[in-house]
Design a protein around this motif. Structure first.
Motif, mmCIF file in Angstrom:
data_model
loop_
_atom_site.group_PDB
_atom_site.id
_atom_site.type_symbol
_atom_site.label_atom_id
_atom_site.label_comp_id
_atom_site.label_asym_id
_atom_site.label_seq_id
_atom_site.Cartn_x
_atom_site.Cartn_y
_atom_site.Cartn_z
ATOM 1 N N ARG A 1 0.842 -1.193 0.000
ATOM 2 C CA ARG A 1 0.000 0.000 0.000
ATOM 3 C C ARG A 1 0.870 1.232 0.000
ATOM 4 N N VAL B 1 0.190 5.227 0.844
ATOM 5 C CA VAL B 1 -0.830 6.061 1.472
ATOM 6 C C VAL B 1 -0.388 7.514 1.452
ATOM 7 N N SER C 1 -1.013 11.607 2.137
ATOM 8 C CA SER C 1 -1.683 12.488 3.093
ATOM 9 C C SER C 1 -1.145 13.903 2.915
ATOM 10 N N CYS D 1 3.842 10.506 1.313
ATOM 11 C CA CYS D 1 3.451 9.206 0.773
ATOM 12 C C CYS D 1 4.216 8.148 1.550
ATOM 13 N N GLY E 1 -0.674 4.977 -5.083
ATOM 14 C CA GLY E 1 -1.501 5.312 -3.937
ATOM 15 C C GLY E 1 -2.908 5.658 -4.384
ATOM 16 N N GLN E 2 -3.760 5.967 -3.388
ATOM 17 C CA GLN E 2 -5.163 6.249 -3.694
ATOM 18 C C GLN E 2 -5.406 7.725 -3.987
ATOM 19 N N THR F 1 -4.500 12.086 -2.851
ATOM 20 C CA THR F 1 -4.920 13.080 -1.860
ATOM 21 C C THR F 1 -5.239 14.376 -2.607
#
Length: 118
Positions: A3, A5, A7, A22, A109-110, A112
C-alpha cells in the motif's frame, strides 16, 4: 500487501503551501524510484516530479519547477512533496507511484486532494 498512502492535501489560498507525504507499506522504498503525479479537474494524469532510489536524480515538470520540492526518507519509507507558491491550476488529486524499473512492479496510492482557491 503493498500500500502507498498519501496524506497532507487540503484547501489552501493561492500563494500558500502544502506538504504531501506518501508512506509505503509492504515494500522497501530504497528499492524503488518514486514519483508524484496529479490529475486536475477534466485533465489527464500528469507527472509532477520524480526521485531516484538514492535521491541522486530528481526531475520536475516545467510547471512546478522552482515551486515544488520532492524528497524522500528511506528510513521512514516515506516520500514528500513540498508545494510552495501554489496556484489555482495546481488544484488536483495528487498520487504517489513506486516503480522498480522496466518489467518490475509498479504501485500507486489512492490519491490526496489539494485545492487551491480563495
Amino acid at each position: 500487501q503493498v500500500r502507498l498512502v498519501e496524506s497532507g492535501g487540503g484547501l489552501v489560498q493561492p500563494g500558500g503551501s502544502l506538504r504531501l507525504s506518501c508512506m509505503a507499506f509492504g515494500i522497501t522504498t530504497s528499492s524503488y524510484d518514486m514519483s508524484w503525479y496529479r490529475q486536475g479537474p477534466g485533465k489527464d494524469r500528469e507527472l509532477v516530479a520524480t526521485i531516484s532510489r538514492t535521491s541522486g536524480t530528481i526531475d520536475y515538470a516545467d510547471s512546478v519547477k522552482g515551486r515544488f520540492t520532492i524528497s524522500r526518507d528511506n528510513a521512514k519509507n516515506t516520500m514528500y512533496l513540498q508545494m510552495d507558491r501554489l496556484k489555482d491550476e495546481d488544484t488536483a488529486v495528487y498520487y504517489c507511484k513506486a516503480h522498480a524499473g522496466l518489467g518490475r512492479p509498479i504501485y500507486w496510492g489512492q490519491g490526496t486532494l489539494a485545492t487551491v482557491a480563495s
